[in-house]
Write a protein that holds these residues in place. Sequence first.
Motif, PDB file in Angstrom:
ATOM      1  N   ALA A  23      12.105   0.188  -2.499  1.00 25.74           N
ATOM      2  CA  ALA A  23      12.700  -1.125  -2.767  1.00 25.74           C
ATOM      3  C   ALA A  23      12.905  -1.896  -1.461  1.00 25.74           C
ATOM      4  CB  ALA A  23      14.019  -0.958  -3.513  1.00 25.74           C
ATOM      5  N   LEU A  24      13.332  -1.210  -0.416  1.00 25.43           N
ATOM      6  CA  LEU A  24      13.505  -1.874   0.877  1.00 25.43           C
ATOM      7  C   LEU A  24      12.171  -2.336   1.454  1.00 25.43           C
ATOM      8  CD1 LEU A  24      16.244   0.420   2.444  1.00 25.43           C
ATOM      9  CD2 LEU A  24      16.500  -1.983   1.785  1.00 25.43           C
ATOM     10  N   ILE A  25      11.131  -1.528   1.295  1.00 26.20           N
ATOM     11  CA  ILE A  25       9.798  -1.917   1.775  1.00 26.20           C
ATOM     12  C   ILE A  25       9.331  -3.175   1.042  1.00 26.20           C
ATOM     13  CG2 ILE A  25       7.349  -1.283   1.785  1.00 26.20           C
ATOM     14  CD1 ILE A  25       8.298   1.636   2.263  1.00 26.20           C
ATOM     15  N   ILE A  26       9.433  -3.158  -0.275  1.00 27.08           N
ATOM     16  CA  ILE A  26       8.985  -4.301  -1.061  1.00 27.08           C
ATOM     17  C   ILE A  26       9.828  -5.534  -0.736  1.00 27.08           C
ATOM     18  CG2 ILE A  26       8.783  -5.193  -3.426  1.00 27.08           C
ATOM     19  CD1 ILE A  26       8.024  -2.247  -4.209  1.00 27.08           C
ATOM     20  N   GLY A  27      11.133  -5.351  -0.578  1.00 27.41           N
ATOM     21  CA  GLY A  27      11.995  -6.466  -0.201  1.00 27.41           C
ATOM     22  C   GLY A  27      11.611  -7.047   1.145  1.00 27.41           C
ATOM     23  N   GLY A  28      11.298  -6.186   2.094  1.00 25.95           N
ATOM     24  CA  GLY A  28      10.863  -6.648   3.415  1.00 25.95           C
ATOM     25  C   GLY A  28       9.575  -7.436   3.350  1.00 25.95           C
ATOM     26  N   VAL A  29       8.638  -6.988   2.526  1.00 20.43           N
ATOM     27  CA  VAL A  29       7.369  -7.705   2.359  1.00 20.43           C
ATOM     28  C   VAL A  29       7.632  -9.088   1.773  1.00 20.43           C
ATOM     29  CG1 VAL A  29       5.211  -7.745   1.041  1.00 20.43           C
ATOM     30  CG2 VAL A  29       5.921  -5.657   2.192  1.00 20.43           C
ATOM     31  N   LYS A  68      13.972   7.921  -2.512  1.00 20.11           N
ATOM     32  CA  LYS A  68      12.597   7.406  -2.520  1.00 20.11           C
ATOM     33  C   LYS A  68      12.578   6.010  -3.152  1.00 20.11           C
ATOM     34  CE  LYS A  68       9.100  10.205  -2.884  1.00 20.11           C
ATOM     35  NZ  LYS A  68       8.020  11.110  -3.351  1.00 20.11           N
ATOM     36  N   PHE A  69      13.324   5.833  -4.238  1.00 19.84           N
ATOM     37  CA  PHE A  69      13.388   4.526  -4.892  1.00 19.84           C
ATOM     38  C   PHE A  69      13.955   3.473  -3.940  1.00 19.84           C
ATOM     39  CE2 PHE A  69      15.958   1.354  -7.117  1.00 19.84           C
ATOM     40  CZ  PHE A  69      14.972   0.729  -7.865  1.00 19.84           C
ATOM     41  N   LEU A  70      15.054   3.794  -3.264  1.00 20.59           N
ATOM     42  CA  LEU A  70      15.666   2.850  -2.340  1.00 20.59           C
ATOM     43  C   LEU A  70      14.733   2.510  -1.175  1.00 20.59           C
ATOM     44  CD1 LEU A  70      19.363   4.134  -2.230  1.00 20.59           C
ATOM     45  CD2 LEU A  70      18.494   2.043  -3.303  1.00 20.59           C
ATOM     46  N   GLY A  71      14.048   3.516  -0.659  1.00 19.39           N
ATOM     47  CA  GLY A  71      13.094   3.273   0.422  1.00 19.39           C
ATOM     48  C   GLY A  71      11.979   2.331  -0.007  1.00 19.39           C
ATOM     49  N   GLY A 101       0.823  -1.218   0.000  1.00 21.67           N
ATOM     50  CA  GLY A 101       0.000   0.000   0.000  1.00 21.67           C
ATOM     51  C   GLY A 101       0.850   1.258   0.000  1.00 21.67           C
ATOM     52  N   THR A 102       1.906   1.261   0.802  1.00 21.89           N
ATOM     53  CA  THR A 102       2.812   2.412   0.848  1.00 21.89           C
ATOM     54  C   THR A 102       3.497   2.617  -0.499  1.00 21.89           C
ATOM     55  OG1 THR A 102       3.208   2.109   3.212  1.00 21.89           O
ATOM     56  CG2 THR A 102       4.859   3.366   1.986  1.00 21.89           C
ATOM     57  N   ALA A 103       3.998   1.529  -1.071  1.00 20.85           N
ATOM     58  CA  ALA A 103       4.682   1.631  -2.359  1.00 20.85           C
ATOM     59  C   ALA A 103       3.729   2.126  -3.454  1.00 20.85           C
ATOM     60  CB  ALA A 103       5.287   0.277  -2.737  1.00 20.85           C
ATOM     61  N   LEU A 104       2.532   1.557  -3.518  1.00 23.34           N
ATOM     62  CA  LEU A 104       1.579   1.979  -4.547  1.00 23.34           C
ATOM     63  C   LEU A 104       1.114   3.417  -4.341  1.00 23.34           C
ATOM     64  CD1 LEU A 104      -0.616  -1.228  -5.020  1.00 23.34           C
ATOM     65  CD2 LEU A 104       1.110  -0.289  -6.574  1.00 23.34           C
ATOM     66  N   THR A 105       0.915   3.812  -3.084  1.00 23.29           N
ATOM     67  CA  THR A 105       0.509   5.189  -2.810  1.00 23.29           C
ATOM     68  C   THR A 105       1.605   6.162  -3.220  1.00 23.29           C
ATOM     69  OG1 THR A 105      -0.906   4.449  -0.992  1.00 23.29           O
ATOM     70  CG2 THR A 105      -0.312   6.778  -1.020  1.00 23.29           C
TER      71      THR A 105
END
Length: 109
Positions: A92-98, A87-90, A67-71
């Motif tokens: 990417a880290l969120i998606i990687g964590g998921v 912003k891209f790295l942040g 949700g955060t990434a899509l928003t």
Amino acid sequence: MNPYAFLAIAIISEVFGSSMLKVSNGFRRFFPSIGVVIGMGLAFYCLSISLITIPLGTAYAIWSGIGTALTALVGVIIYKESFNLKKFLGLALIIGGVIILKLAAGYSQ
């Protein structure tokens, strides 16, 4: 219906509701404000249905992370917000964590 389908609907609804917050002008505009209420209401309803089967930590990590990434992407694409390396790295880290949490949940079941 698959619990991950409910989770996907929850994510899309939450992204829609969050996006409507931007145009609601602090809930001063009627139709975008209704969009917030409907989007968030459907998001929490579908999230609660998905939680019948999906573990809480896994479901919430997927819901909040994607949700955060899509928003953020909606902000960049629709609202022309800036997009830079940080912003891209942040994101990417969120998606990687998921992804890691999903893989970990698969091993514990």
